[in-house]
Design a protein around this motif. Structure first.
Motif, short mmCIF file in Angstrom:
data_model
loop_
_atom_site.label_atom_id
_atom_site.label_comp_id
_atom_site.label_asym_id
_atom_site.label_seq_id
_atom_site.Cartn_x
_atom_site.Cartn_y
_atom_site.Cartn_z
N VAL A 1 0.41 -4.69 8.84
CA VAL A 1 -0.44 -5.54 8.00
C VAL A 1 -1.90 -5.14 8.17
CG1 VAL A 1 -1.18 -7.90 7.50
CG2 VAL A 1 1.16 -7.47 8.30
N GLU A 2 -2.55 -4.92 7.05
CA GLU A 2 -3.98 -4.68 7.06
C GLU A 2 -4.66 -5.89 6.41
OE1 GLU A 2 -5.31 -0.67 5.84
OE2 GLU A 2 -6.67 -1.74 4.50
N ARG B 1 -1.31 -5.36 2.62
CA ARG B 1 -2.71 -5.67 2.81
C ARG B 1 -2.95 -7.09 2.33
NH1 ARG B 1 -8.11 -2.82 0.93
NH2 ARG B 1 -7.48 -3.22 -1.21
N VAL B 2 -3.62 -7.87 3.16
CA VAL B 2 -3.99 -9.23 2.79
C VAL B 2 -5.33 -9.19 2.08
CG1 VAL B 2 -4.59 -11.53 3.65
CG2 VAL B 2 -2.75 -10.22 4.75
N LEU B 3 -5.40 -9.84 0.93
CA LEU B 3 -6.62 -9.84 0.12
C LEU B 3 -7.18 -11.26 0.08
CD1 LEU B 3 -5.12 -7.82 -2.87
CD2 LEU B 3 -6.50 -6.88 -1.00
N ALA C 1 0.70 -13.24 8.21
CA ALA C 1 1.39 -12.38 7.25
C ALA C 1 2.54 -11.63 7.92
CB ALA C 1 0.40 -11.39 6.63
N ALA C 2 2.32 -11.14 9.12
CA ALA C 2 3.37 -10.38 9.80
C ALA C 2 4.59 -11.25 10.04
CB ALA C 2 2.83 -9.83 11.12
N MET D 1 0.85 -1.20 0.00
CA MET D 1 0.00 0.00 0.00
C MET D 1 0.89 1.24 0.00
SD MET D 1 -3.17 -0.95 2.51
CE MET D 1 -2.27 -0.89 4.04
N ALA D 2 0.27 2.38 -0.34
CA ALA D 2 1.02 3.63 -0.51
C ALA D 2 1.81 4.00 0.75
CB ALA D 2 0.08 4.75 -0.89
N ASP D 3 1.27 3.68 1.90
CA ASP D 3 2.00 4.06 3.13
C ASP D 3 3.05 3.03 3.53
OD1 ASP D 3 0.51 1.94 4.02
OD2 ASP D 3 -0.63 3.07 5.52
N GLY D 4 3.27 2.05 2.67
CA GLY D 4 4.33 1.09 2.92
C GLY D 4 3.89 -0.15 3.68
#
Ligand code: FES
Ligand code: FES
Lengths: 776, 169
Positions: free
Chosen positions: A514-515, A483-485, A503-504, A477-480
């Protein structure tokens, strides 16, 4: 698919703060009932109200101003070029709405949909609609379905049948030292998630969109696509916060999603349907009722030489998921035992009730109940303890299950049983209970102990995971952050937390980096349905793989050091700035050893199993015949535990549902529909009915699960009912072969000496001396 | 001294009544149709959707709120009966970013799974702790016996109530 690297991170294995918790605890989580849209109408469903018939006409009474209402019937689906079906696993099955001239197959079939700005205006309109129906004979019981004098499905009411054959069963019975037989029945179970089903539909340009309470967004999308005759780009499904699922929101949301979308299309405005409790209980799916005949051949030392099992499910009026429920139940019917000769025949029968569906355990609790009850009867007959009989027959690592699958899990059931019995204080309690019985001839309360041992396959059955071919993405993502989809839904079990942990650790970053995306078919790939205990182990593995791939890409671009560490946020931002979008996908691949023959029903039915030993202590009040669970131990091997608090919560919640199924939850059928569809008439456990539950995890990491994890959510539904009923037999000396074991059932068994139990040739259901039933 | 309850106004078809009450510590004036339950007024007219509905027949406890400190099932109470009363909903438990100790304990111990029963259980447990700062297990079980939870099996909820009680001491 590669085995998990032995990597220890900071998040996996720890009870990190739960992501979903804050909004839920503040009352800010938005469930479908909490969401309104500008101009939104309220919808309602007019249902068939006859068990079976042919719809001749729909009459709209003159007392209602129909021009104020949006009215949808099957004709609207056809007129728009769609297909009138709810596409599920079986492509053409139940209709979205029963049309004029069509067959009504159960009492809760949707026929007309209504919408109005004022929700209070719906009920009078619903009552003003009269359906003209030509009645047809219905099939209201499993016996009637099997007799097939009235045929409501196919040629013989059989929706699907499966068979497992191993060794030479007939020869083993011919040579048997001891033969036992019994018939075991389980009732329907209502889901009773506290949030009823609900959905909102709207048109966004030419995209039909639904938001709501659900487990499987891509199932709903598939239904919309078929019914509306559109491609995936024109059908969007978004999950809102979901107040419990358990399987009950696996398939029904496809019907409801289609309904709100049909109304929204016709209204040109958003429409929301919220079922009330009575409608949800009567119309939506329940656990399949079952009847299982178990015949066993054993040597006098307790070695089982053959099992011959006939497993029958009541599928209700349409096929829906019955064939997959049946396949899991059939495979689990022979339990975690090594038996040389096994025959299982499984059949799902059609009746004229609303279709039964997915519910935690998915057919396995039914067949496991039968076998585990039967084994206690065999033990008593042979003069063995229940634990000794099981020890004699446990499958071991390298041993062979009924389908011929070799056990690869690092499982030692004998040790797990030992731990469970120690935690339950089994020996001491048994001594105490014996002393109690010796002291008083007819005590007012009788205590008993029971256990059950079982397994539960992880993920879809057989080739299911291969067909699903699930995909998960991880993107920068733009903020670095990343994101898990995935389309896997949070329904209370902590999906977002677990994915973020995995993920982390796979990326070697903090969970804060991680989002996890909201399941929205527009944004996330299809990671498959949120069912079958597959989210953590199957989808989580894909999260792990995709995260590794993303990291590898950053390493290959020279943005991260190859040997770990580095600043992921900076690397992601550099990548986006200089090399463009950063996204890694992972798709399911079966572990290399998995071979499954769908036709012969042989081979590796699952990549792995979770294993359980549950122990119940029960007390029966001899005046009221109420049974109560006093103490419960749940010991299981589920691979690596990713989040101990969440995992324990799954076990405790599942055991509570199992206690309800075993003792309290009684669906009363009248004319093919649940007649006690209220929470005061259908009794689920309250805070006063749950005993202490002690949960024990043995962890043998599974190389093909993320960080070694296997499936967990369904397992705890399998053990409680047989353990509790075994404890009741121990307490009363009467074998009860039917659940729920309500006071009436227990009274019948005690006073009628088991006459109401399906009895067989061998182990009887008769009253016998303390703790011994049906002595041969 | 708390404001006196206002006498219920006779329902007039289609027209709305106006009522003053205190919601989560703030005075609120709300106009609504007189047949509405407290649950409907909270959710529809005051946009406080934290309080849930699971049956609207008084059977599940999802709609519990505190009226003058006592748990009530808001689906069974006419909003008209609440004139001048002080109503606490789940939204009123936290102080800004600062969660109520009960909410913290629920988060730590996994006592909210799907979260749908949680608002009703939190306020009911809050009332219990306000009355009995150190409740026994049977007191907790009894206080929560009207709140159904299908996810947790209740044990983590008891533990969370006990933990919150311990921390408050
Ligand atoms: S909604 Fe009020 S008790 Fe269920
Ligand atoms: S957490 Fe789901 S009903 Fe309680």
């Amino acid at each position: 698919m590669l085995p998990s690297r032995a990597m220890t991170g900071k998040a996996v294995g720890r009870s990190v703060p739960r992501r979903e918790a804050d909004a839920k605890l503040r009352g800010q989580a938005r469930y479908v009932g909490d969401v309104t849209m500008p101009g939104m109408l309220h919808g309602a469903t007019v249902r068939s109200q006859v068990a079976r018939g042919r719809l001749r006409a729909i009459h709209f009474g003159p007392e209602v101003r129909w021009d104020e209402y949006v009215v949808v019937t099957a004709a609207d689906i056809i007129a728009a070029g769609g297909v009138n079906t709810v596409a599920l696993i079986v492509d053409h099955d139940q209709p979205a709405l029963v049309g004029i001239g069509d067959i009504i197959a159960h009492r809760e079939e949707p026929v007309v949909l209504l919408a109005h700005p004022d929700p209070h205006a719906l009920e009078p309109a619903r009552r003003a609609i009269r359906l003209e129906v030509e009645p047809l004979p219905a099939v209201l019981t499993l016996d009637d379905a099997l007799a097939a004098r009235t045929v409501v499905y196919g040629e013989d009411n059989v929706i699907k049948s499966y068979g497992i054959d191993k060794g030479d069963v007939d020869a083993a019975f011919a040579a048997a030292e001891v033969v036992s037989e019994g018939v075991y029945e389980t009732g329907a179970q209502e889901q009773l998630y506290i949030e009823n089903n609900g959905m909102i539909g709207a048109l966004e340009g030419d995209v039909v969109t639904v938001w709501g309470s659900m487990q499987c967004p891509y199932y709903v999308q598939k239904g919309l696509m078929k019914c509306f005759g559109v491609g995936p780009e024109r059908a969007r499904v978004v999950q809102l916060e979901t107040g419990g699922g358990f399987g009950g929101k696996e398939e029904y949301p496809s019907i409801l999603g289609i309904h709100v979308a049909l109304l929204a299309r016709k209204a040109g405005r958003p429409v929301r349907i919220l079922y009330d409790r009575g409608e949800d209980m009567a119309a939506t799916t329940k656990r399949h009722p079952s009847r299982t005949r178990v015949r066993s051949a054993a040597r006098r030392d307790g070695t089982l030489t053959a099992l011959d099992i006939d497993f029958v499910l009541d599928g209700g009026a349409y096929a829906t998921l019955s064939q997959v429920v049946l396949s899991r139940g059939t495979i689990h019917a022979a339990g975690p035992y090594s038996v040389a000769n096994v025959r299982v025949r499984g059949r799902a029968m059609a009746t004229s009730t609303p279709p039964h569906g997915a519910f935690r355990g998915f057919g396995a609790p039914q067949s496991i109940f039968a076998l585990e009850r039967h084994l206690d009867e065999v033990a008593h007959k042979l003069g063995l303890t229940p634990e000794a009989l099981r020890r004699k027959n446990f499958v071991t690592k390298g041993g062979e299950l009924a389908t011929g699958q070799l056990v690869r899990d690092d499982i030692d059931l004998g040790a797990l049983l030992g731990s469970a019995l120690a935690l339950a204080d089994w020996e001491r309690k048994r001594t105490d209970i014996a002393a109690e019985r010796a002291r008083s001839g007819a005590p007012l309360r009788r205590r008993g102990l029971g256990l059950a041992t079982f397994l539960h396959g992880t993920g879809f059955t057989g080739s299911g995971e291969k067909y699903l071919a699930s995909v998960v993405g991880v993107e920068g993502m733009a903020d670095g952050r990343v994101r898990v989809l995935a389309s896997s839904t949070e329904i209370g079990q902590g999906t977002q937390t677990v994915f973020a942990q995995i993920a982390a650790d796979a990326l070697g970053v903090d969970m804060a980096d991680v989002e996890v995306a909201t399941p929205d078919t527009r944004d996330v790939p299809n990671s498959g349905p949120t069912v079958a205990s597959r989210t953590c182990t199957i989808v989580g593995k894909l999260v792990e793989t995709a995260a590794h791939t993303l990291r590898a890409r950053l390493v290959a671009a020279g943005l991260l050091p190859a040997d770990g560490g580095g600043d992921l946020r900076a690397a992601v931002q550099r990548h986006l700035a200089t090399l463009g979008p950063l996204r890694a996908l992972a798709q399911y691949e079966a572990p290399p050893y998995v071979k499954w023959d769908e036709g012969a029903f042989r081979g590796d039915a699952y990549g792995a199993y979770s294993w359980g030993v549950y122990v119940a202590e029960v007390e029966v009040d001899m005046l009221t015949y109420e049974a109560r669970v006093l103490d419960f131990v749940a010991a299981q091997e589920v691979g690596r535990v990713i989040h101990p608090v969440l995992a324990t919560g799954q076990i405790e919640g599942g055991v509570a549902q199992g206690i309800g199924w075993a003792l309290y939850e009684n669906v009363v059928w009248r004319d093919g529909v649940m007649s006690n569809n209220r929470m005061t008439d259908y009794i689920m456990p309250t805070s006063e009915d749950i005993p202490p539950i002690r949960v024990l995890f043995a962890e043998a990491p599974y190389p093909y699960g993320p960080f070694g994890a296997k499936g967990i959510g369904e397992l705890p539904m399998d053990g409680p009912a047989p353990a509790i009923l075994n404890a009741i037999e121990d307490a009363l000396g009467v074998s009860i072969r039917r659940i729920p074991a309500t006071p009436e059932v227990i009274m019948d068994a005690v006073e009628g000496a088991g006459a109401s139990n399906g009895d067989g040739a061998g182990a009887g259901a008769g009253v016998a001396g303390a703790g011994v039933a049906g002595a041969a | 001294m708390p404001p006196q309850p206002q006498p219920p106004q006779p329902p007039t078809a289609g027209s709305k009544v106006v009522l003053t009450l205190t919601v989560n510590g703030e005075a609120a004036e709300v106009a609504f149709e007189p047949h509405k339950t407290l649950l409907e007024v909270l959710r529809e007219d005051l946009a406080l959707t934290g309080t849930k509905h699971g049956c609207e027949l008084g059977e599940c406890g999802a709609c519990a709120v505190l009226v003058d400190g006592k748990p009530v099932l808001s689906c069974l109470m006419l909003a008209l009966e609440c004139g001048g009363a002080s109503v606490t909903t789940v939204e009123g438990l936290a102080r800004g970013a600062q969660l109520d100790p009960l909410q913290d304990a629920f988060a730590d111990l996994g006592a909210a799974q799907c979260g749908y029963c949680t608002p009703g259980i939190l306020v009911t447990a809050r009332a219990l702790l306000d009355q009995h700062p150190a409740p026994t297990r049977p007191q907790i079980e009894e206080a929560l016996a009207g709140n159904l939870c299908r996810c947790t099996g209740y044990l983590s909820i008891y533990q969370a109530v006990e933990q919150a009680a311990r921390k408050a001491r």
